[in-house]
Design an enzyme around this catalytic site. Structure first.
Site, PDB file in Angstrom:
ATOM      1  N   TYR A 146       4.595  -7.688  -4.704  1.00 43.89           N
ATOM      2  CA  TYR A 146       4.244  -6.894  -3.525  1.00 43.89           C
ATOM      3  C   TYR A 146       2.987  -7.479  -2.904  1.00 43.89           C
ATOM      4  CZ  TYR A 146       2.694  -2.749  -0.838  1.00 43.89           C
ATOM      5  OH  TYR A 146       2.282  -1.879   0.143  1.00 43.89           O
ATOM      6  N   ASP A 241      -2.020 -14.148  -4.315  1.00 37.39           N
ATOM      7  CA  ASP A 241      -2.397 -12.776  -3.973  1.00 37.39           C
ATOM      8  C   ASP A 241      -3.180 -12.185  -5.154  1.00 37.39           C
ATOM      9  OD1 ASP A 241      -2.580 -10.068  -3.576  1.00 37.39           O
ATOM     10  OD2 ASP A 241      -0.492  -9.795  -2.946  1.00 37.39           O
ATOM     11  N   LYS A 274      -9.155  -4.402  -3.215  1.00 41.00           N
ATOM     12  CA  LYS A 274      -9.494  -3.506  -4.334  1.00 41.00           C
ATOM     13  C   LYS A 274     -10.923  -3.714  -4.851  1.00 41.00           C
ATOM     14  CE  LYS A 274      -4.617  -2.886  -5.442  1.00 41.00           C
ATOM     15  NZ  LYS A 274      -4.205  -1.546  -5.078  1.00 41.00           N
TER      16      LYS A 274
HETATM   17  N1  HOZ Z   1       0.111   0.009  -3.309  1.00 40.77           N
HETATM   18  C1  HOZ Z   1      -0.257   0.805  -4.441  1.00 40.77           C
HETATM   19  C2  HOZ Z   1       0.677   0.596  -5.549  1.00 40.77           C
HETATM   20  N2  HOZ Z   1       0.726  -0.701  -6.049  1.00 40.77           N
HETATM   21  C3  HOZ Z   1      -0.304   2.262  -4.132  1.00 40.77           C
HETATM   22  C4  HOZ Z   1      -1.584   2.621  -3.569  1.00 40.77           C
HETATM   23  C5  HOZ Z   1      -1.803   4.121  -3.438  1.00 40.77           C
HETATM   24  O1  HOZ Z   1      -0.889   4.905  -3.477  1.00 40.77           O
HETATM   25  O2  HOZ Z   1      -2.950   4.468  -3.295  1.00 40.77           O
END
Ligand code: HOZ
Length: 436
Positions: A146, A241, A274
């Site tokens: 992802y 990534d 992050k």
């Molecule tokens: N994209 C996140 C999971 N890999 C989710 C982020 C969220 O829900 O805060």
């Protein structure tokens, strides 16, 4: 399953009447595991408190950023100081360069860097830049990886889509993804075949070095070596990534670990997010100077953002990077995370439940499977119903883990040996229930 409680449930009902699914990011809705999401009122150290005042040991860590735990005093102080001076200027500030320097000091492949507000933006911008810089259209991504929810990348993208049973999001036109080649993770032969067929049309290969959106699956060293070599040979860019892994698995990110195994290994572009924002909306992409200088205003590839390099977010990120840069930080974090995975494995074994887990730095993953998966079809061998029972068993005991089996977990520097022991003891009780 976790008892739904008055406050969490009524807040969820209220939110559902206002926000699709009651959440601003789908996986938070507990759809995969069932039940009511915990509405969080505050966090401190390794703990969160929900709307009913229950204390939870937090292994989500806001999905990665909270590597120091919640409310770290040095971070809060930096943020308070920044807030007092202004929230947003839409003009350059000195702190943006300080943060860029702090990142580049630890990630030598990044010669130039641009700050953005989310991992999605970093991914979208890196792809546009790769296409602009190479003059090519095709991109290679891997099943289960992802890279944010930009259209071209939202194909077979792991957790967010997998949790809800879709390969590709509705609303993404065929024409937008026709140049996205999706290959199996860790499959060198497939990657070679794709380059043999389309080598002169491939702008980039984009990959998570440790895929955190199919739980926790490492790119093998031969796979990473092949990706680097094929990109170099065919004039494509390798984009790593590190939104999840950057400053999370090691000070130099996952790429520093591969550089120990593969002589001279460096990606052309890196995505970060992050931890670099320390919990504020901040992300980045950067890499080779000649490529990055294709960006406007120097070059023809457009990319921009009103809140990019926001002064409060940069203060938060910089304070966080100062803390993680202290000697011994990652060794201690890795030891604690390993202790958790080892403890869980021992507890599962004692109760006769198949279990395997892995970790690097403060990132971890586990499966109720006998052996670690190497790609997405293998991850799918997991028994979802069993995972859900495990999840709720832990939550009932005050342990807050990701509500989807496709998500990695995170340990922070604030987690103590006692937190780990409490977690392992709780898990053992749940394993016993699963075994019966
Ligand atoms: N994209 C996140 C999971 N890999 C989710 C982020 C969220 O829900 O805060």
């Amino acid at each position: 399953m976790t008892d739904t409680t008055d406050h969490n449930l009524s807040l969820f009902h209220h939110a559902q009447a206002l926000i699709p699914g009651g959440v601003n990011s789908p996986v938070r809705a507990f759809r995969a595991v069932g039940g009511t999401p915990s509405f969080i009122t505050r966090g401190q150290g390794a703990y969160l408190w929900d709307a009913d005042g229950r204390r939870l040991i937090d292994y989500i860590g806001s999905w990665g950023p909270m590597i120091l735990g919640h409310g770290h005093p040095a971070v809060l102080e930096a943020v308070h100081r920044a807030v007092a001076l202004g929230l947003s200027f839409g003009a350059p500030t000195e702190r943006e360069s300080e943060l860029a320097e702090a990142i580049m000091r630890h990630v030598p492949s990044i010669e130039r860097l641009r700050l953005v507000s989310s991992g999605t933006e970093a991914g979208m911008s890196a792809i546009r830049l790769a296409r602009g810089a190479t003059g090519r259209s095709k991109i290679v991504k891997f099943n289960g990886c992802y890279h944010g929810h930009a259209d071209a990348l939202l194909v077979k993208a792991g957790s967010g889509l997998a949790t809800f049973g879709h390969a590709t999001s509705a609303g993404v036109p065929e024409v937008v993804v026709q140049d996205t080649l999706v290959l199996e993770y860790n499959d060198v032969a497939q990657l070679e075949a794709a380059f043999a067929l389309h080598g002169d049309k491939i702008a980039c290969v984009i990959m998570e070095p440790i895929a955190g959106n199919m739980n926790f699956v490492r790119a093998s060293v031969p796979f990473m070596r092949a990706a680097r070599a094929l990109c170099t040979k065919h004039g494509a860019l390798l984009i790593i990534d590190e939104v999840m892994t950057g400053f999370r698995v090691a000070l130099g990110g996952a790429q520093s670990l591969y550089a120990k195994e593969i002589a001279g290994f460096q990606p052309d572009l890196t995505m970060l997010g992050k931890v670099v924002g320390g919990g504020m909306p901040l992300a980045a992409f950067g890499g080779r100077r000649d490529v990055m200088e294709q960006l406007a205003p120097l070059g023809p590839v457009y990319q921009a953002g009103t809140l990019s390099g926001n002064p409060v977010a940069t203060a938060c990120g910089l304070a966080t990077l100062r803390e993680v840069g202290k000697p011994g930080f990652y060794a201690a974090l890795a030891e604690r995370t390993r202790a958790l995975i080892t403890g869980l494995a021992q507890a599962a074994k004692a109760e006769g439940v198949p279990f395997c887990g892995d970790s690097e730095g403060g990132m971890m993953g586990y499966f109720l499977l006998p052996a670690l998966p190497g790609n997405y079809p293998e991850v799918l061998q997991s028994d979802g119903a069993r995972f859900n029972r495990f999840f709720h068993g832990l939550l009932d005991r005050g342990i807050y883990t990701a509500p989807a089996l496709y998500e990695a977990g995170f340990v922070s520097a604030a987690h103590t040996g006692e937190d780990i022991a409490t977690t392992v003891a709780a898990a053992r009780e749940v394993f016993r229930e699963l075994a019966n």
